[in-house]
Design an enzyme around this catalytic site. Structure first.
Site, PDB file in Angstrom:
ATOM      1  N   GLU A  48      92.678 105.101  -1.291  1.00 31.61           N
ATOM      2  CA  GLU A  48      93.296 104.761  -2.586  1.00 31.61           C
ATOM      3  C   GLU A  48      92.308 104.349  -3.681  1.00 31.61           C
ATOM      4  O   GLU A  48      92.700 103.814  -4.706  1.00 31.61           O
ATOM      5  CB  GLU A  48      94.360 103.660  -2.397  1.00 31.61           C
ATOM      6  CG  GLU A  48      95.777 104.186  -2.345  1.00 31.61           C
ATOM      7  CD  GLU A  48      96.169 104.688  -0.951  1.00 31.61           C
ATOM      8  OE1 GLU A  48      95.294 104.701  -0.054  1.00 31.61           O
ATOM      9  OE2 GLU A  48      97.322 105.093  -0.774  1.00 31.61           O
TER      10      GLU A  48
ATOM     11  N   HIS B 282      94.299 105.406  -7.091  1.00 36.53           N
ATOM     12  CA  HIS B 282      95.241 104.895  -8.094  1.00 36.53           C
ATOM     13  C   HIS B 282      94.997 105.517  -9.462  1.00 36.53           C
ATOM     14  O   HIS B 282      95.899 105.584 -10.283  1.00 36.53           O
ATOM     15  CB  HIS B 282      95.161 103.372  -8.168  1.00 36.53           C
ATOM     16  CG  HIS B 282      95.752 102.712  -6.951  1.00 36.53           C
ATOM     17  ND1 HIS B 282      96.972 103.068  -6.442  1.00 36.53           N
ATOM     18  CD2 HIS B 282      95.282 101.733  -6.143  1.00 36.53           C
ATOM     19  CE1 HIS B 282      97.235 102.343  -5.367  1.00 36.53           C
ATOM     20  NE2 HIS B 282      96.217 101.532  -5.160  1.00 36.53           N
TER      21      HIS B 282
ATOM     22  N   TYR C 241      89.876 102.057  -3.467  1.00 35.23           N
ATOM     23  CA  TYR C 241      89.343 100.693  -3.380  1.00 35.23           C
ATOM     24  C   TYR C 241      87.882 100.742  -2.902  1.00 35.23           C
ATOM     25  O   TYR C 241      87.336 101.811  -2.623  1.00 35.23           O
ATOM     26  CB  TYR C 241      90.210  99.858  -2.434  1.00 35.23           C
ATOM     27  CG  TYR C 241      91.608  99.609  -2.967  1.00 35.23           C
ATOM     28  CD1 TYR C 241      91.794  98.918  -4.164  1.00 35.23           C
ATOM     29  CD2 TYR C 241      92.727 100.072  -2.294  1.00 35.23           C
ATOM     30  CE1 TYR C 241      93.078  98.687  -4.652  1.00 35.23           C
ATOM     31  CE2 TYR C 241      94.008  99.841  -2.783  1.00 35.23           C
ATOM     32  CZ  TYR C 241      94.181  99.151  -3.964  1.00 35.23           C
ATOM     33  OH  TYR C 241      95.439  98.922  -4.458  1.00 35.23           O
TER      34      TYR C 241
ATOM     35  N   GLN D 186     111.186 101.786  -8.897  1.00 38.92           N
ATOM     36  CA  GLN D 186     111.678 100.930  -9.975  1.00 38.92           C
ATOM     37  C   GLN D 186     111.654  99.433  -9.661  1.00 38.92           C
ATOM     38  O   GLN D 186     111.395  98.632 -10.543  1.00 38.92           O
ATOM     39  CB  GLN D 186     113.108 101.342 -10.314  1.00 38.92           C
ATOM     40  CG  GLN D 186     113.222 101.971 -11.675  1.00 38.92           C
ATOM     41  CD  GLN D 186     114.616 102.494 -11.923  1.00 38.92           C
ATOM     42  OE1 GLN D 186     114.949 103.591 -11.493  1.00 38.92           O
ATOM     43  NE2 GLN D 186     115.431 101.737 -12.606  1.00 38.92           N
TER      44      GLN D 186
ATOM     45  N   ARG E  67      92.232 102.998   7.455  1.00 45.67           N
ATOM     46  CA  ARG E  67      92.999 103.892   6.558  1.00 45.67           C
ATOM     47  C   ARG E  67      92.009 104.765   5.799  1.00 45.67           C
ATOM     48  O   ARG E  67      91.269 104.283   4.927  1.00 45.67           O
ATOM     49  CB  ARG E  67      93.878 103.083   5.607  1.00 45.67           C
ATOM     50  CG  ARG E  67      94.804 103.993   4.836  1.00 45.67           C
ATOM     51  CD  ARG E  67      96.125 103.358   4.516  1.00 45.67           C
ATOM     52  NE  ARG E  67      97.042 104.355   3.995  1.00 45.67           N
ATOM     53  CZ  ARG E  67      98.051 104.089   3.203  1.00 45.67           C
ATOM     54  NH1 ARG E  67      98.299 102.848   2.847  1.00 45.67           N
ATOM     55  NH2 ARG E  67      98.838 105.055   2.774  1.00 45.67           N
TER      56      ARG E  67
HETATM   57 FE1  SF4 Z   1     111.064 101.279  -4.187  1.00 45.08          FE
HETATM   58 FE2  SF4 Z   1     113.536 100.965  -3.276  1.00 45.08          FE
HETATM   59 FE3  SF4 Z   1     113.031 102.790  -5.154  1.00 45.08          FE
HETATM   60 FE4  SF4 Z   1     112.226 103.134  -2.638  1.00 45.08          FE
HETATM   61  S1  SF4 Z   1     114.334 103.048  -3.370  1.00 45.08           S
HETATM   62  S2  SF4 Z   1     111.019 103.475  -4.441  1.00 45.08           S
HETATM   63  S3  SF4 Z   1     111.686 101.055  -2.066  1.00 45.08           S
HETATM   64  S4  SF4 Z   1     112.821 100.585  -5.360  1.00 45.08           S
END
Ligand code: SF4
Ligand code: NAP
Length: 679
Positions: A173, A261, A175, A348, A223
């Site tokens: 990612e 990222h 880092y 979201q 990872r």
């Molecule tokens: Fe994040 Fe929940 Fe949307 Fe999946 S469904 S991307 S865990 S907010």
């Protein structure tokens, strides 16, 4: 989504045990590392214990925590979690104990943020600023490097003392470790830069030091970046060579990470097809004999089983799917895969919350990270409840209230459930909402909700219930401008549900979330969000994962659009500013790549046969368009409320019916579940 596909299906490979190091894992599923920010909350440990316990109870074989920095320079921000203090590390024992009591293993991720750290004094192999960080790093000295290797080993030892079964060393990612392994960020000319062997020295020394310090029984996951997706990233042969060196240095498992990222290719959000990155994991697997884990955009048991059964990977890592449903694996084992609440990859409430300094939550599961706020005990005073409206808010209320023992009747005027979700699901990649619809249908079926579809409930229908929940949602707003009833004009709802077909040139009024979704729907060929090859073509990815950084072109290059679209807003602010932090850039870039034109600061004047007349910078402009689509917000639908009050029938109002502004599925589901808990 046909539930019969999933009902009764077995997932043998997913449920089969596997040995890693000296440990037996009960199945092939790892809950991947997620930053939750719960540690920054009051009662942080209590909330983390509840969070991780529930996921172990849900039978993830192995849980990887969010990243802990090995030292002060390695933190993401000045308050980030770290593992360099043995006393503080011991405070995590409660989490390990809870996970062990539920029969799972737990590893602490050790992640040095490198040049992504958000403060003065961050460090990197070379002094090159990351395009996503305003702070420039200082080049590490030889002494810094040796000390950091030792810090990783000491952090691992602290984790071991706290009861962790092992650690995941974060090497992907973009880092710090990843910054060492590729020429994109490593310009050193000493023993830590130049040849691939030199660039790989840092992770190899870290794995060796952890193994030496923590002994043979301690699980080490490394990872590895299986596709950097940045120019100057690693080609396949270097990734394979690093994998072999890491195995030889004592790692037990190789997890795979995809994309830095700062990459301009989407890697985990909904526009990425499910399982898109599996062949990157397969390349790593071909190089080593320890278990290799596939990750990113694996969100259903079918995708996981297919990856495992095909031999592309030995295990799968799912992170966000465990926010959406902590009991993912348990449901698979119990033959209840159709009841899994599926992560729709919207970001979201998980990433976007984290990026705005709030603890992670989940759009489809309001309990995530808030486990201590919700109860599972049935109601002591079960009620007879009517719910009016079968959109997200209504379904969430119905499913949760029925689960808690209330007798629920759900009225929906349409012949199908879903409300606005039936429109949202049409945008490219948002067909994941079908899973949300399937989940609620399964849950309502299980808990005996009575469905009254195709019935617009009247007050008479609702008499006799102890309580009514009005979740009747929203309707598109029709702005008051001359010519708004011209045949060229259609609402977003008419376009998305297929009632109206857009012409070849389109003007979209309103550039909010729905305006952007409609624009994307109108210009995108559906395959781009459904088929790996088309997705890779659109975003310049080498689908064989052999090129340097797995890139095959410019991720921002133009691609053919289905139509000519102009999107307008009255505000003078940047178009798309209010979109989600972690997905807005994808949507904005996707529209740009498809040639969508945006105009801010317009004044709408009128609509006629010539198109949409606007005033822009004091001048009149005509946007010639075959179709003008209204994405100008919504108005609440709440006709019943006053009539119920007049009859003395107790009622609550939620979702868009209560407040149409900024209504989204996140708020609708959260309000629904919380109301059900309070009934
Ligand atoms: Fe994040 Fe929940 Fe949307 Fe999946 S469904 S991307 S865990 S907010
Ligand atoms: P929105 O984001 O509020 O956008 C509606 C837009 O219409 C406003 O930005 C406004 O822009 C314009 N508008 C409002 N009243 C108007 C009027 N009378 N005449 C002309 N223009 C008018 O709402 P939405 O796009 O309908 O989305 C609804 C909700 O769903 C929002 O909360 C949104 O965040 C969410 N959503 C998000 C996404 C996503 O992030 N991808 C996708 C779909 C939905 P101007 O005033 O500047 O013209």
């Amino acid at each position: 989504m046909d539930m019969s596909d999933r009902r009764g299906r077995t997932f043998e490979k997913l449920l089969s045990p596997i040995r890693a190091g000296v440990h037996d894992l009960r199945n092939r599923v790892i809950m991947g590392s997620m930053h939750t920010r719960l540690e920054t909350e009051p009662n942080g440990i209590e909330r983390q214990v509840a969070f991780y316990r529930e996921r172990a109870h849900g039978e993830a074989a192995l849980i990887v925590t969010g990243g802990f920095a090995p030292n002060a320079e390695g933190m993401f921000d000045p308050e980030g979690p770290r593992l360099d203090d043995p006393q503080q590390a011991l405070g995590l024992k409660l989490i390990c104990d809870a996970v062990h009591q539920e029969g799972s293993l737990i590893c602490a991720q050790i992640c040095h943020a490198g040049r992504y750290a958000k403060f003065e004094g961050c460090v990197a192999p070379s002094a090159i600023r990351a395009p996503i960080n305003r702070f420039s790093p200082r080049e590490m000295s030889q002494q810094d490097i040796l000390r950091t290797v030792d810090d990783f080993a000491r952090a691992a030892l602290n984790a071991q003392a706290a009861g962790f079964d092992g650690v995941e060393i974060m090497g992907s990612e973009g880092y710090l470790i990843n910054e060492f392994t590729v020429t994109h960020t490593n310009k050193r000319q000493d023993d830590w830069g130049g040849s691939a062997d030199n660039r790989h020295r840092f992770p190899v020394e870290i794995v060796r030091a952890v193994r030496d310090r923590c002994g043979p029984g301690f699980l080490i996951i490394y990872r590895i970046s299986a596709a950097d997706l940045v120019e100057g990233g690693a080609p396949a042969e270097e990734i394979a060579a690093l994998a072999r060196k890491i195995e030889a240095s004592g790692a037990d498992i190789l997890n795979t990470g995809i994309g830095w990222h700062e990459a301009r290719v989407p890697t985990i959000a909904y526009p990425v097809p499910r399982g898109a990155w599996r062949k990157a994991a397969a390349n790593v697997k071909a190089a080593v004999s320890i278990p290799v884990v596939a990750s990113n955009r694996i969100n259903t048991p079918e995708v996981a089983e297919d990856i495992l059964a095909s031999g592309d990977a030995d295990m799968v890592s799912m992170a966000r799917p465990f926010l959406a449903d902590p009991h993912f694996v348990k449901k698979v084992r119990e033959g209840r895969a159709h009841e899994i609440n599926t992560c729709i990859a919207c970001n979201q409430a998980c990433l976007d919350f984290i990026f705005s300094d709030r603890p992670a939550n989940c759009l489809v599961n309001p309990r995530a990270g808030r486990e201590t706020e919700f109860r599972d005990t049935p109601s002591e005073t079960p009620k007879k409840v009517a719910i009016v409206g079968g959109g997200a808010a209504g379904m969430a209320t119905a499913a949760e209230a029925a689960r808690l023992g209330h007798a629920i009747t759900l009225f929906e005027a349409e012949n199908r459930l879903g409300g606005q979700l039936n429109l949202a699901r049409v945008a490219p990649g948002k067909h994941e909402f079908d899973e949300t619809l399937r989940y609620y249908a399964a849950l309502m079926d299980r808990h005996g909700v009575t469905l009254r579809l195709g019935l617009r409930a009247t007050v008479d229908d609702l008499a006799g219930f102890d309580h009514v929940v009005i979740a009747s949602g929203v309707t598109p707003r029709i702005p008051d401008i001359p010519g708004i009833d011209h045949p060229k004009v259609a609402t977003y709802a008419e376009i998305l549900c297929g009632a109206r077909e857009a012409g070849q040139t389109v003007a979209i009024m309103g550039a909010g979330g729905i305006g952007h979704d409609v624009a994307e729907f109108l210009v995108t060929h559906p395959a781009e969000a459904n088929e790996n090859a088309a997705f890779f073509d659109t975003w310049g990815v080498d689908g064989q994962f052999r090129n340097a950084g797995a890139l095959a072109g410019d991720p921002l290059a133009a691609v053919p659009a289905k139509r000519k679209v102009v999107m307008l807003q009255r505000k003078t602010s940047k178009v798309g500013q209010g979109l989600g932090i972690s997905t807005g850039w994808i949507l904005r870039n996707a529209l740009r790549k498809h040639g969508v034109e945006t105009l801010a600061g317009v004044v709408y004047q009128r609509i006629d046969d010539r198109g949409l007349h606007v005033l822009l910078n004091g001048e009149t402009k005509v946007i010639a368009a075959d179709t003008i689509v209204l994405c100008t917000g919504q108005e609440p639908v709440r006709t019943l409320h006053e009539a119920l009050a007049a009859r003395g029938i107790p009622a609550s109002m939620i979702g868009g019916a209560a407040e149409a502004a900024e209504l989204d599925a996140l708020r609708a589901i959260d309000e629904g579940v919380r109301l059900a808990q309070s009934l």
